[in-house]
Design an enzyme around this catalytic site. Structure first.
Site, short mmCIF file in Angstrom:
data_model
loop_
_atom_site.label_atom_id
_atom_site.label_comp_id
_atom_site.label_asym_id
_atom_site.label_seq_id
_atom_site.Cartn_x
_atom_site.Cartn_y
_atom_site.Cartn_z
N HIS A 141 -10.95 -0.98 7.18
CA HIS A 141 -10.51 -0.95 8.59
C HIS A 141 -10.71 -2.30 9.29
CE1 HIS A 141 -11.21 3.69 8.73
NE2 HIS A 141 -9.93 3.42 8.56
N GLU A 152 -3.02 -2.33 14.24
CA GLU A 152 -3.17 -3.15 13.03
C GLU A 152 -1.89 -3.91 12.72
OE1 GLU A 152 -4.66 0.62 11.73
OE2 GLU A 152 -5.95 -0.39 10.30
N ARG A 173 -13.14 13.39 3.69
CA ARG A 173 -14.18 12.68 2.90
C ARG A 173 -15.56 12.97 3.46
NH1 ARG A 173 -11.47 6.97 3.61
NH2 ARG A 173 -9.36 7.78 3.48
N ASN A 198 3.40 -1.06 5.28
CA ASN A 198 2.18 -0.39 4.82
C ASN A 198 2.63 0.69 3.84
OD1 ASN A 198 -0.19 0.97 4.47
ND2 ASN A 198 -0.49 1.49 6.63
N ARG A 241 0.12 -4.72 4.51
CA ARG A 241 -1.26 -4.26 4.57
C ARG A 241 -1.73 -4.00 3.14
NH1 ARG A 241 -3.66 1.03 7.65
NH2 ARG A 241 -5.81 0.57 7.08
#
Ligand code: ADP
Length: 414
Positions: A188, A395, A249, A7, A98
């Site tokens: 996600h 993940e 965010r 990743n 990823r």
């Protein structure tokens, strides 16, 4: 099969080495051989590697780019100093990456070839902050391991390809979708696939029998309605900015604010976008930090009003999305919490669920408080109409499994 999962961020590289194959997947007997990360690539890079039952390895090295980091990792893995049970780089049989954005082209995990690389490059336009870094990771792994080692891309957006058009379209001029692919993509997705799979494993239910509302609450936060095993709505949109309140965010906001503040404060639109992405959310409201753990401590220790407000906004927005998805699916069997906040912050889970009792969501205080620190389990009260679960996400495991499936040509199972 030994799969290296990568990743890649702008100056980071997270990795896991997973041993898995068809039989191990069936028995959930996948083995984690090592995991770790490189930070501050481009300068004096800090690395850490953890191997089960071994002391943590930490160190620094001047690594100029992602390729140098991968070379460093591979030579350590194959060295005598490494307790990882592989003796040479040749034992790494595949790499799973990823990749944040697959656009409308990549709706499932794919083996990377030149054509796929071009496709990922073409989506840079949609994900300028993420996809270029993912590409750096792919190029670096290709360079370090050679073209003979299969590499697979697993996309964060792919799980949401099942969104119906009324959920993925914005009420904007339709040509914007046609010409510029302006639509909800959602992110996600790998996390949602994993928690839905774990939920089915625990309950013995089939895909078709489940209606799940999953909340991935980490630094980035989103919610997803999973009906019959497929994503039917999700809170992140064209970019990961929309939806829930996040660490930095804003999540949902009125776009008219942008021009208003730009004219009052003299910001350019890239500056405003930067503020919405990096200085809003928990950080913007509290004026203190984007870190939920610190906000909870500030609230508890000093009664900080703005910390409390930020947490309240966070919980309220999440609660509204749960309500919305209950409406979208005509009810739900389970709400699932995942991500750093979802897995650890029991008081935030309690605040989110407080007020949903009427809809059949009732937490058990003790179960909720005890299910932290990586524990998996049910936290609803006996008799709650809707189950509530904490399922630590993984993940990397799904990326490793997808990689094996793609390389061996096995149909996706989870
Ligand atoms: P990322 O999205 O970067 O993978 P994580 O899933 O690790 O991030 O989530 C990070 C968030 O989880 C931070 O806001 C952090 O404060 C929060 N968190 C982690 N542990 C705890 C804890 N014990 N209590 C409250 N919040 C926590």
């Amino acid at each position: 099969m030994n799969v290296l999962v990568l990743n890649a961020g702008s100056s980071t590289l997270k990795f896991q080495l997973v041993r898995t194959d068809e039989e191990r997947m069936l028995n959930a007997a996948d083995e984690r051989l090592a995991r770790g990360q490189y930070e501050r690539i481009g300068g004096e890079t800090i690395y850490s590697v953890s191997v089960p039952n071994e002391p943590l390895v930490r160190g620094t090295a001047p690594l100029r780019d992602h390729r140098a980091a991968i070379d460093h990792l591979l030579s350590w893995l194959a060295s005598d100093a490494s307790p990882v049970p592989i003796s040479s780089i040749a034992q790494i049989e595949a790499v799973g990456h990823r990749v944040t954005h697959g656009g409308e082209r990549f709706w499932r995990s794919v083996r990377i070839d030149d054509d796929v690389l071009r496709g990922i490059e073409e989506t840079i336009d949609l994900a300028p902050l993420h996809n270029p870094n993912n590409l750096k990771g792919i190029q670096a792994a290709r360079g370090a391991l050679g073209p003979g080692i299969p590499q697979v891309a697993v996309f964060d957006t792919a799980f949401h390809h099942t969104l119906p058009d009324h959920a993925y379209l914005y009420a904007l001029p339709y040509q914007w979708y046609r010409r510029h692919r302006v639509r909800r993509y959602g992110f996600h997705g790998t996390s949602y696939r994993y928690v839905a799979y774990r939920y089915r494993t625990h309950t013995g239910r089939t895909r078709e029998q489940t209606r799940i509302i999953a909340l991935h609450l980490g630094n980035g936060c989103s919610a997803c309605a999973i009906d019959g095993g497929v994503s039917i709505d999700t809170s992140m949109g064209f970019t990961p900015l929309e939806g829930l309140v996040m660490g930095t965010r804003s999540g949902d906001m009125d776009p008219a604010i942008i021009d208003h503040v730009a004219s009052k404060e003299g910001y350019s639109s890239p500056e405003i976008e930067g503020i919405l992405n990096k200085q809003s959310g928990l950080l913007g409201v509290s004026g203190l930090t984007n870190d939920m753990r610190e906000l909870l401590a500030e609230e508890a220790e000093h009664g900080d009003r703005r910390a409390r407000l930020a947490i309240e906004l966070f919980a309220y927005r999440a609660r509204k999305y749960i309500g919305g998805y209950l409406a979208a699916m005509n009810g739900a069997d389970a709400v699932i919490f995942a991500g750093g906040i979802g897995e650890n912050a029991s008081s935030v889970r309690a605040r989110i669920c407080d007020g949903l009792q009427w809809m059949g969501i009732e937490l058990d205080t003790e179960r909720n408080e005890q299910t932290v620190g990586g524990k998996e389990g049910r936290i609803d009260r006996d008799g709650s109409r809707v189950e509530v679960w904490v399922i630590p996400t993984d993940e990397e495991l799904l990326i490793a499994r997808d990689t094996v499936r793609v390389v061996l040509g096995i149909e996706h199972q989870s």
